[in-house]
Write a protein that holds these residues in place. Structure first.
Motif, PDB file in Angstrom:
ATOM      1  N   ASN A   1      38.247  34.188  77.023  1.00  0.00           N
ATOM      2  CA  ASN A   1      37.663  33.186  76.069  1.00  0.00           C
ATOM      3  C   ASN A   1      38.049  33.511  74.717  1.00  0.00           C
ATOM      4  O   ASN A   1      37.301  33.598  73.706  1.00  0.00           O
ATOM      5  CB  ASN A   1      36.287  33.189  76.379  1.00  0.00           C
ATOM      6  CG  ASN A   1      35.525  31.999  75.748  1.00  0.00           C
ATOM      7  OD1 ASN A   1      36.214  30.907  75.807  1.00  0.00           O
ATOM      8  ND2 ASN A   1      34.377  32.230  75.136  1.00  0.00           N
ATOM      9  N   GLY A   2      39.259  34.241  74.375  1.00  0.00           N
ATOM     10  CA  GLY A   2      39.481  34.668  72.975  1.00  0.00           C
ATOM     11  C   GLY A   2      39.217  35.985  72.755  1.00  0.00           C
ATOM     12  O   GLY A   2      39.303  36.418  71.582  1.00  0.00           O
ATOM     13  N   LEU A   3      38.381  36.650  73.467  1.00  0.00           N
ATOM     14  CA  LEU A   3      38.027  37.973  73.202  1.00  0.00           C
ATOM     15  C   LEU A   3      38.765  39.100  74.212  1.00  0.00           C
ATOM     16  O   LEU A   3      39.566  38.567  75.155  1.00  0.00           O
ATOM     17  CB  LEU A   3      36.484  38.312  73.836  1.00  0.00           C
ATOM     18  CG  LEU A   3      35.520  37.419  73.077  1.00  0.00           C
ATOM     19  CD1 LEU A   3      34.275  37.490  73.847  1.00  0.00           C
ATOM     20  CD2 LEU A   3      35.458  37.558  71.789  1.00  0.00           C
ATOM     21  N   LYS A   4      38.888  40.304  73.419  1.00  0.00           N
ATOM     22  CA  LYS A   4      39.684  41.406  74.124  1.00  0.00           C
ATOM     23  C   LYS A   4      38.758  42.375  74.646  1.00  0.00           C
ATOM     24  O   LYS A   4      37.690  42.639  73.802  1.00  0.00           O
ATOM     25  CB  LYS A   4      40.721  41.995  73.069  1.00  0.00           C
ATOM     26  CG  LYS A   4      41.834  40.990  72.589  1.00  0.00           C
ATOM     27  CD  LYS A   4      42.800  41.717  71.722  1.00  0.00           C
ATOM     28  CE  LYS A   4      43.771  42.688  72.693  1.00  0.00           C
ATOM     29  NZ  LYS A   4      44.807  43.112  71.728  1.00  0.00           N
ATOM     30  N   PHE A   5      39.146  42.991  75.874  1.00  0.00           N
ATOM     31  CA  PHE A   5      38.241  43.934  76.495  1.00  0.00           C
ATOM     32  C   PHE A   5      39.184  45.090  76.653  1.00  0.00           C
ATOM     33  O   PHE A   5      40.229  44.928  77.510  1.00  0.00           O
ATOM     34  CB  PHE A   5      37.545  43.418  77.569  1.00  0.00           C
ATOM     35  CG  PHE A   5      36.453  42.544  77.202  1.00  0.00           C
ATOM     36  CD1 PHE A   5      35.269  42.610  77.045  1.00  0.00           C
ATOM     37  CD2 PHE A   5      36.982  40.870  77.579  1.00  0.00           C
ATOM     38  CE1 PHE A   5      34.431  41.578  76.596  1.00  0.00           C
ATOM     39  CE2 PHE A   5      35.895  40.059  77.079  1.00  0.00           C
ATOM     40  CZ  PHE A   5      34.613  40.281  76.550  1.00  0.00           C
TER      41      PHE A   5
ATOM     42  N   THR B   1      26.593  31.221  83.359  1.00  0.00           N
ATOM     43  CA  THR B   1      25.605  31.899  82.750  1.00  0.00           C
ATOM     44  C   THR B   1      25.222  31.211  81.311  1.00  0.00           C
ATOM     45  O   THR B   1      23.830  31.089  80.965  1.00  0.00           O
ATOM     46  CB  THR B   1      25.770  33.220  82.697  1.00  0.00           C
ATOM     47  OG1 THR B   1      26.215  33.781  83.953  1.00  0.00           O
ATOM     48  CG2 THR B   1      24.794  34.083  82.228  1.00  0.00           C
ATOM     49  N   LYS B   2      26.033  31.190  80.423  1.00  0.00           N
ATOM     50  CA  LYS B   2      26.043  30.624  79.277  1.00  0.00           C
ATOM     51  C   LYS B   2      25.318  29.213  79.112  1.00  0.00           C
ATOM     52  O   LYS B   2      24.223  29.110  78.615  1.00  0.00           O
ATOM     53  CB  LYS B   2      27.110  30.779  78.459  1.00  0.00           C
ATOM     54  CG  LYS B   2      27.194  30.433  77.139  1.00  0.00           C
ATOM     55  CD  LYS B   2      28.323  30.443  76.355  1.00  0.00           C
ATOM     56  CE  LYS B   2      28.634  29.915  74.872  1.00  0.00           C
ATOM     57  NZ  LYS B   2      29.849  30.176  74.313  1.00  0.00           N
TER      58      LYS B   2
ATOM     59  N   PHE C   1      30.519  38.073  75.360  1.00  0.00           N
ATOM     60  CA  PHE C   1      30.770  36.785  75.587  1.00  0.00           C
ATOM     61  C   PHE C   1      29.792  35.795  75.116  1.00  0.00           C
ATOM     62  O   PHE C   1      30.584  34.697  74.225  1.00  0.00           O
ATOM     63  CB  PHE C   1      30.837  36.456  77.058  1.00  0.00           C
ATOM     64  CG  PHE C   1      31.497  35.128  77.496  1.00  0.00           C
ATOM     65  CD1 PHE C   1      32.814  34.962  77.845  1.00  0.00           C
ATOM     66  CD2 PHE C   1      30.727  33.958  77.989  1.00  0.00           C
ATOM     67  CE1 PHE C   1      33.241  33.819  78.097  1.00  0.00           C
ATOM     68  CE2 PHE C   1      31.024  32.847  78.480  1.00  0.00           C
ATOM     69  CZ  PHE C   1      32.310  32.596  78.540  1.00  0.00           C
ATOM     70  N   ILE C   2      28.730  36.029  74.974  1.00  0.00           N
ATOM     71  CA  ILE C   2      27.451  35.063  74.390  1.00  0.00           C
ATOM     72  C   ILE C   2      27.230  35.184  73.046  1.00  0.00           C
ATOM     73  O   ILE C   2      26.673  34.627  72.350  1.00  0.00           O
ATOM     74  CB  ILE C   2      26.385  35.010  75.201  1.00  0.00           C
ATOM     75  CG1 ILE C   2      25.753  36.422  75.125  1.00  0.00           C
ATOM     76  CG2 ILE C   2      26.576  34.834  76.658  1.00  0.00           C
ATOM     77  CD1 ILE C   2      24.282  36.574  75.945  1.00  0.00           C
TER      78      ILE C   2
END
Length: 471
Positions: free
Chosen positions: A289-293, A315-316, A340-341
């Motif tokens: 979702n555009g995030l890096k982990f 969940t969101k 994520f949220i």
């Protein structure tokens, strides 16, 4: 029912109809008052079975004759089916698997929590039901599991194996040729490691006597194309370690993170072991979702990356954020849900038992420029005190994603005291989730339920439940 017949001392039950499937992947039949669990049977089969174990109210059996094959039955795709402990439902069509997973969740919530499941939403199937895992861990052993052909032809038999534990046999390893759980280069890597070890006479671990050079192999992949390989050695000489690691470095330039561990303990856990970087970084990156982990050798991350994204979206959605909420994210792990949220709420406070996971969570927030998350490490029941809530504020929404054992009763009691407007409960075990829901019914009502299939061809299923505070 037709009368039972005995072949010697073996009991045969004829013409049984398989009416259900149990969590262990066994079909369920009834013979008068006796419940019979039949290995590799599918609901809709009509079979003669041979009893292999009998108790007072149930028996275990194998198929002697398959008279009528169920419409739900399909051919297993893996040569290791039936011996390997994974993918136990692959002889059942995927749509049928989803049906029974939904049914099992529904039954657990009704039976254990008396939840009305009439409005339960359809299970979300996995878009990929092969090669969907991003992590596998293999075991080396000098005691390979022998099949029937091996037992008849034992001359020059190779006893070393690299693969998975055979169910109920801790010291026997099934040598895996091709696994359908993880995409390439997973199979090529595993097979090359085995070939190199055999050619260069590296000893495989003896699980009973705790000796040998090679112990475990961990392979992690990501949707970004990065690859992590962790070789766990036991009693290896430095030259043996360097030889194998250099061979992997040269043979697989696509490896992003090449690591090894020296583990001489009597268990396989690596969380208390030093991880040594041989080549590349000591971590890989996953994106969602555009995030890096950032994912290290010890990091927790959902093993089905694509379906994890769907799980977190649900969940969101269940939480229905408006933008001004204070959220407690319990059992936050590496902070995946929290991060994520985070862009949809005022602040997220994550709590997790494992300190290294919390360090990953903090790093991932910094990596993505997220400034409205706070993370704490410690036992959930000890952290969620009245003073903690007074210091950080009463949450508007609680997201809880506990391990299979569910939440400690003290945590449930604290949730009842906090009285957040909403609780979104994510669980990988519908039975323990239902147990906790029964306790939460004192102040909450279940308003939405949606199962999510994270692990095709297994009995496992995630379930998301939205609880609203009763006014």
């Amino acid at each position: 029912m037709s009368r039972n017949r005995k072949a010697g001392t073996v009991t045969i039950l004829p013409n049984l109809s398989i009416i259900d499937i149990a969590e262990e992947g066994k079909g369920v039949a009834k013979a008068d008052e006796l419940v019979v669990f039949v290995d590799k049977a599918v609901p809709g089969d009509i079979v003669d079975v041979k009893i292999v174990k009998k108790k007072k109210n149930f028996a275990e059996a194998v198929i002697e004759t398959l008279h009528t094959a169920s419409d739900m039955r399909t051919d297993p795709f893996c040569e290791h089916f039936g011996t390997c402990g994974g993918c136990k439902w692959q002889h059942m069509q995927y749509d049928a698997q989803l049906h029974f997973k939904q049914k099992n969740v529904e039954a657990a919530l009704q039976r254990l929590a008396k939840v009305d499941t009439s409005s339960m939403e359809p299970i979300l199937g996995s878009a990929e039901n092969k090669y969907y895992r991003n992590k596998l861990e293999y075991t080396f052993s000098n005691k390979r599991w022998l099949n029937a052909q091996d037992m008849t032809d034992r001359e020059d038999l190779e006893m070393n194996a690299l693969g998975f534990h055979v169910p109920l046999r801790f010291d026997k390893i099934l040598d895996i040729q091709h696994c359908y759980l993880q995409a390439e280069p997973s199979n090529k890597l595993r097979n090359e490691v085995r070939a190199y070890a055999l050619k260069n006479e590296l000893s495989f671990y003896d699980l009973r006597n705790h000796e040998g050079s090679l112990r475990n192999l961990i392979i992690r992949t990501s949707s970004t194309g990065e690859v992590m390989v962790v070789v766990v050695f036991a009693y290896a000489e430095p030259a043996q370690v360097n030889g194998l690691m250099e061979h992997l470095k040269v043979s697989f330039p696509e490896i992003t993170s090449l690591l090894y561990i020296l583990n001489q303990k009597k268990n396989d856990t690596i969380f208390d072991q030093d991880v040594i970087t041989y080549a590349g970084r000591d971590y890989i990156f996953e994106e969602m979702n555009g995030l890096k982990f950032k994912i290290g050798a010890k990091s927790f991350y959902q093993t089905n990356s694509l379906q994890a994204h769907e799980l977190y979206k649900i969940t969101k959605e269940f939480a229905g954020f408006k933008g001004d909420e204070l959220v407690y994210d319990l059992y936050t792990g590496a902070g995946t849900i929290a991060n994520f949220i985070a862009g949809s709420v005022k602040q997220v406070i994550g709590v997790e038992y494992v300190p290294t996971a919390i360090e990953d969570a903090k790093f991932n927030s910094e990596l993505n420029g997220i400034e409205n998350t706070v993370f704490y490490a410690g036992d959930m029941k000890d952290i969620l005190t009245t003073d903690f809530i007074a210091a950080h504020g009463k949450p508007d929404v609680v997201i809880t994603d506990p391990p299979r054992a569910g939440m400690h009763t003290d945590v449930v009691e604290r949730l009842l005291e906090m009285e957040a407007e909403k609780i979104v409960y994510v669980s990988c075990n519908a039975a323990t989730q239902a147990r906790d829901l029964a306790l939460l019914k004192e102040k909450y009502e279940v308003s939405r339920i949606k199962p999510v299939d994270m692990f095709p061809h297994t009995q496992h299923v995630e379930n998301v439940v939205l609880l609203n505070l009763i006014k």
